[in-house]
Design a protein around this motif. Structure first.
Motif, PDB file in Angstrom:
ATOM      1  N   LEU A 181       0.807  -1.225   0.000  1.00  0.00           N
ATOM      2  CA  LEU A 181       0.000   0.000   0.000  1.00  0.00           C
ATOM      3  C   LEU A 181       0.838   1.271   0.000  1.00  0.00           C
ATOM      4  CD1 LEU A 181      -2.919  -0.811   2.474  1.00  0.00           C
ATOM      5  CD2 LEU A 181      -2.672  -1.428   0.085  1.00  0.00           C
ATOM      6  N   ILE A 182       1.850   1.312  -0.815  1.00  0.00           N
ATOM      7  CA  ILE A 182       2.597   2.556  -0.947  1.00  0.00           C
ATOM      8  C   ILE A 182       1.746   3.545  -1.736  1.00  0.00           C
ATOM      9  CG2 ILE A 182       4.910   1.576  -0.817  1.00  0.00           C
ATOM     10  CD1 ILE A 182       4.717   1.876  -4.013  1.00  0.00           C
ATOM     11  N   PHE A 183       2.067   4.821  -1.628  1.00  0.00           N
ATOM     12  CA  PHE A 183       1.310   5.836  -2.364  1.00  0.00           C
ATOM     13  C   PHE A 183       1.886   5.908  -3.773  1.00  0.00           C
ATOM     14  CE2 PHE A 183       1.157   7.281   2.121  1.00  0.00           C
ATOM     15  CZ  PHE A 183      -0.174   6.943   2.328  1.00  0.00           C
ATOM     16  N   SER A 184       1.271   5.158  -4.675  1.00  0.00           N
ATOM     17  CA  SER A 184       1.924   4.895  -5.961  1.00  0.00           C
ATOM     18  C   SER A 184       2.070   6.133  -6.852  1.00  0.00           C
ATOM     19  CB  SER A 184       1.174   3.800  -6.706  1.00  0.00           C
ATOM     20  OG  SER A 184      -0.194   4.072  -6.697  1.00  0.00           O
ATOM     21  N   THR A 185       1.185   7.110  -6.717  1.00  0.00           N
ATOM     22  CA  THR A 185       1.319   8.277  -7.599  1.00  0.00           C
ATOM     23  C   THR A 185       2.064   9.431  -6.926  1.00  0.00           C
ATOM     24  OG1 THR A 185      -0.911   8.908  -6.976  1.00  0.00           O
ATOM     25  CG2 THR A 185      -0.666   7.796  -9.063  1.00  0.00           C
ATOM     26  N   LEU A 186       2.644   9.167  -5.752  1.00  0.00           N
ATOM     27  CA  LEU A 186       3.542  10.163  -5.142  1.00  0.00           C
ATOM     28  C   LEU A 186       4.980   9.684  -5.357  1.00  0.00           C
ATOM     29  CD1 LEU A 186       1.857  10.996  -1.731  1.00  0.00           C
ATOM     30  CD2 LEU A 186       1.482  12.040  -3.936  1.00  0.00           C
ATOM     31  N   GLU A 199       8.278  11.648  -1.236  1.00  0.00           N
ATOM     32  CA  GLU A 199       7.033  12.071  -0.589  1.00  0.00           C
ATOM     33  C   GLU A 199       6.441  10.951   0.256  1.00  0.00           C
ATOM     34  OE1 GLU A 199       4.981  15.438  -3.370  1.00  0.00           O
ATOM     35  OE2 GLU A 199       5.130  13.445  -4.228  1.00  0.00           O
ATOM     36  N   LEU A 223       5.674  11.280   4.241  1.00  0.00           N
ATOM     37  CA  LEU A 223       4.360  11.023   4.831  1.00  0.00           C
ATOM     38  C   LEU A 223       4.445  10.039   5.985  1.00  0.00           C
ATOM     39  CD1 LEU A 223       2.095  11.013   1.708  1.00  0.00           C
ATOM     40  CD2 LEU A 223       1.828  12.436   3.720  1.00  0.00           C
ATOM     41  N   LEU A 239       8.072   8.194  -9.333  1.00  0.00           N
ATOM     42  CA  LEU A 239       6.799   7.794  -8.750  1.00  0.00           C
ATOM     43  C   LEU A 239       6.968   6.413  -8.126  1.00  0.00           C
ATOM     44  CD1 LEU A 239       4.047   8.807 -11.331  1.00  0.00           C
ATOM     45  CD2 LEU A 239       4.858  10.025  -9.326  1.00  0.00           C
ATOM     46  N   ARG A 268       0.398  17.114   1.084  1.00  0.00           N
ATOM     47  CA  ARG A 268       0.798  15.758   0.718  1.00  0.00           C
ATOM     48  C   ARG A 268      -0.131  14.726   1.349  1.00  0.00           C
ATOM     49  NH1 ARG A 268       6.326  17.240   2.291  1.00  0.00           N
ATOM     50  NH2 ARG A 268       7.329  18.117   0.455  1.00  0.00           N
ATOM     51  N   ARG A 316      -3.103  14.350  -0.679  1.00  0.00           N
ATOM     52  CA  ARG A 316      -2.890  13.514  -1.867  1.00  0.00           C
ATOM     53  C   ARG A 316      -2.795  12.040  -1.482  1.00  0.00           C
ATOM     54  NH1 ARG A 316       2.238  16.031  -3.892  1.00  0.00           N
ATOM     55  NH2 ARG A 316       2.217  14.629  -5.672  1.00  0.00           N
ATOM     56  N   ALA A 317      -2.170  11.782  -0.333  1.00  0.00           N
ATOM     57  CA  ALA A 317      -2.045  10.389   0.113  1.00  0.00           C
ATOM     58  C   ALA A 317      -3.419   9.753   0.310  1.00  0.00           C
ATOM     59  CB  ALA A 317      -1.247  10.330   1.411  1.00  0.00           C
ATOM     60  N   ILE A 333      -5.010   8.288  -2.689  1.00  0.00           N
ATOM     61  CA  ILE A 333      -4.428   7.074  -3.259  1.00  0.00           C
ATOM     62  C   ILE A 333      -4.871   5.853  -2.475  1.00  0.00           C
ATOM     63  CG2 ILE A 333      -2.288   5.903  -3.855  1.00  0.00           C
ATOM     64  CD1 ILE A 333      -1.066   8.778  -3.953  1.00  0.00           C
ATOM     65  N   ASN A 334      -4.743   5.916  -1.181  1.00  0.00           N
ATOM     66  CA  ASN A 334      -5.178   4.773  -0.384  1.00  0.00           C
ATOM     67  C   ASN A 334      -5.517   5.229   1.023  1.00  0.00           C
ATOM     68  OD1 ASN A 334      -5.163   2.407   1.315  1.00  0.00           O
ATOM     69  ND2 ASN A 334      -4.475   1.352  -0.519  1.00  0.00           N
ATOM     70  N   GLU A 342       0.139   6.070 -17.072  1.00  0.00           N
ATOM     71  CA  GLU A 342       0.525   5.193 -15.962  1.00  0.00           C
ATOM     72  C   GLU A 342      -0.257   5.519 -14.695  1.00  0.00           C
ATOM     73  OE1 GLU A 342       4.531   6.575 -14.303  1.00  0.00           O
ATOM     74  OE2 GLU A 342       4.735   7.071 -16.395  1.00  0.00           O
ATOM     75  N   ILE A 343      -0.512   6.830 -14.488  1.00  0.00           N
ATOM     76  CA  ILE A 343      -1.289   7.223 -13.320  1.00  0.00           C
ATOM     77  C   ILE A 343      -2.729   6.739 -13.479  1.00  0.00           C
ATOM     78  CG2 ILE A 343      -2.250   9.208 -12.106  1.00  0.00           C
ATOM     79  CD1 ILE A 343       0.324  10.639 -12.533  1.00  0.00           C
ATOM     80  N   LEU A 349      -3.250   3.373 -12.278  1.00  0.00           N
ATOM     81  CA  LEU A 349      -3.137   3.190 -10.837  1.00  0.00           C
ATOM     82  C   LEU A 349      -4.357   3.720 -10.098  1.00  0.00           C
ATOM     83  CD1 LEU A 349       0.545   4.398 -10.551  1.00  0.00           C
ATOM     84  CD2 LEU A 349      -0.222   2.045 -10.367  1.00  0.00           C
TER      85      LEU A 349
END
Lengths: 246, 295
Positions: free
Chosen positions: A86-91, A95, A99, A134, B167, B170-171, B174-175, B288-289, B292
């Motif tokens: 569960l890493i933040f894939s688009t950061l 970053e 976090l 990323l 940040r 944004r986190a 994502i999840n 690619e984004i 995801l």
């Protein structure tokens, strides 16, 4: 350091953990092995505060934490590396690490966080090369290192690791286990390691518990578990009885 | 040539508002993965409340300005706490998106009840002669609109990329589970994203009203155009929403000027369809984004 007493957890209507008791002492690596659906991940998420137990207690350094929020639990020093990473894939990689230090961060402690990130980079040099990339573009092994690094950023006393070898090639998985051992030596970290890969887990652990359909059915030192016939048959892929018959 | 320039500037002005609405979509989307279709209503709230404080209550400009932004923030806050927060646990994105439609209808109803169906306006921020630029006339308010948009973009960029709170927001997009394991209070992040996007919408409304007037039912169309802008540039990317907003605004102005003003509203939708067929990730979106993302 961590003591679970008679923990009962319902996941929805499912009775997932049944009167689970276990303890982890400071500086130990304790592993929790069991097959799919035994309740291992539920157990870690209950410790992390994502799931509330219906009864029983969780003591961390003698303080009851079973009703605390996940934020508070990270703050007092329990950090989890979740299943599937569960890493933040688009950061970016960097970053992601920052976090990890979210609960420790405040404006005047920015330096500290950057220094901590440097320490993680020296531990995992591959991450440093990719700090601006990323995180989703990393390989599976690198993502696992990032997930561990991110969890370390909050300077935990207790690290909960959920299936770090999942989806990794066997040699990469061994590498990850070596890192865990190294972390224990380097940081004096206490680790609760959940694994399906019992062989590798028992190799680096001091003690272990075997969880089956929500109950702890066995506990003991790693050596005694490795020798145990039931464990060998169920989790290590060896059938001693059959071997003896031959 | 003069005519073209004139169209370009009017396009940039309306485009600014589309861009701000698009950015509003992005902010909520980035922290919750939901599309807040009530986004356009906040532009209307901005314009009408500004009129209410400035003309109705006769407050000075700065007081009215702050009160309007405050009102928008509070409405955004109430909206999130009452409707999104209880639903977020279930995690049903589509359900939450539908709830935002319901809220937009509710807000429109209340605004009609309070303000009636007439358009409202108030004087431009600064008085003064329009600027003559190679024959095209640019009012000072146009410059205000564009300037406020640019300022918003810069501030938001800094917020999301350079601050820990940004940040963390944004986190969450994502999840959510991973974000909670980092100790991020997801509920607060969602609340904050609704407040910020409401304020940005209202800011656009305040700036544009002296030029294009404001009435209670403008919000739906603004939501659609802002959404097109966000999609066009790549959902979730503020740079994209700005490019999308400006190009939709300019193309609309050109269509209205050279073809027929009746076709104006179709342009945004045509562009959106075109983008979705040709490059679904949007101009600035990365494929690619896109892979995801969950929605």
């Amino acid at each position: 350091m961590l003591t679970l007493k008679n923990l009962d957890v319902y996941y929805g209507k499912l009775y997932t953990l049944k009167k689970v008791s276990l303890h982890v002492k400071g500086g130990e690596i304790v592993t929790l092995i069991g097959s799919n659906g035994a309740g291992k991940t539920t157990l870690l998420n209950t410790i992390s505060g994502l799931i509330k137990p219906s009864s029983g207690s969780i003591l961390f350094d003698g303080v009851e934490i079973s009703r605390d929020t996940p934020e508070h639990i990270v703050r007092i020093g329990i950090s989890q590396v979740p299943e599937g990473r569960l890493i933040f894939s688009t950061l970016t990689v960097e970053e992601n690490l920052f976090l990890g230090a979210y609960v420790r961060y405040s404006f005047n402690r920015k330096r500290e966080v950057i220094e901590e990130a440097e320490r993680i980079y020296s531990l995992f040099p591959k991450l440093k090369d990719r700090r601006k990339q990323l995180a989703g573009t990393l390989s599976g092994g690198e993502q696992q290192m990032l997930a561990i690094g991110r969890a370390l950023m909050s300077k935990p006393k207790l690290l909960l690791l959920d299936e770090p070898s999942m989806g990794l090639a066997p040699n990469i998985a061994r590498e990850v286990f070596q890192y865990i051992l190294e972390l224990k030596k380097l940081y004096g970290l206490t680790v609760l390691l959940v694994e399906q890969n019992a062989k590798n887990a028992l190799k680096i652990a001091d003690r272990g518990y075997v969880l089956e359909t929500g109950r702890v059915i066995l506990e003991g030192s790693s050596e005694s578990l490795i020798q145990n016939r039931d464990v060998q048959r169920a989790y290590l892929g060896r059938d001693l009885d059959a071997e003896e018959r031959i | 040539m003069t005519l073209l320039l004139q169209f370009l500037f009017s396009g940039l002005t309306t485009g600014s508002v589309y861009a701000l609405v698009g950015i509003g979509f992005n902010i909520v989307y980035n922290s919750t993965s939901i599309i807040n279709l009530a986004q356009g209503e906040f532009v209307v709230i901005g314009g009408l409340m500004m009129w209410f404080f400035l003309e109705g209550m006769q407050f000075p400009f700065s007081v009215s300005f702050s009160l309007t932004l405050l009102t928008a923030a509070v409405i955004g806050l109430i909206m999130e706490r009452l409707t999104i927060k209880p639903l977020l646990k279930k995690g049903d994105l589509l359900l939450m998106i539908m709830v935002t439609i319901a809220i937009s209808i509710l807000i429109r109803g209340i605004l009609m009840f309070k303000f009636g169906k007439d358009p409202y306006t108030y004087p431009a921020f600064t008085e003064g002669e329009p600027i003559n630029f190679y024959g095209a006339v640019i009012t000072q308010q146009t410059l205000w609109v564009i300037g406020i948009t640019v300022l918003c973009i810069i501030l938001l960029y800094l917020f999301f990329n350079k601050t820990m709170t940004g940040r963390a927001m944004r986190a969450c997009s994502i999840n959510i589970r991973a974000a909670r394991l980092m100790g991020i209070n997801v509920s607060k992040v969602v609340m904050l994203s609704f407040i910020i996007s409401s304020v940005i919408g209202a800011l656009g409304g305040i700036a544009i009203t002296p030029i294009s007037l404001m009435e209670y039912d403008k919000g739906a169309m603004l939501s659609v155009k802002g959404f097109c802008a966000a999609i066009m540039g790549g959902l979730g990317r503020n740079r994209g929403a700005v490019a999308g907003g400006f190009s939709i605004g300019i193309l609309e102005a050109l269509t209205a000027g050279y073809i027929h003003s009746g076709f104006k509203d179709a342009i945004a939708l045509l562009i959106m369809l075109f983008i979705l067929f040709v490059k679904p990730a949007g101009i600035f979106g990365k494929a690619e984004i896109m892979k995801l993302r969950k929605f």
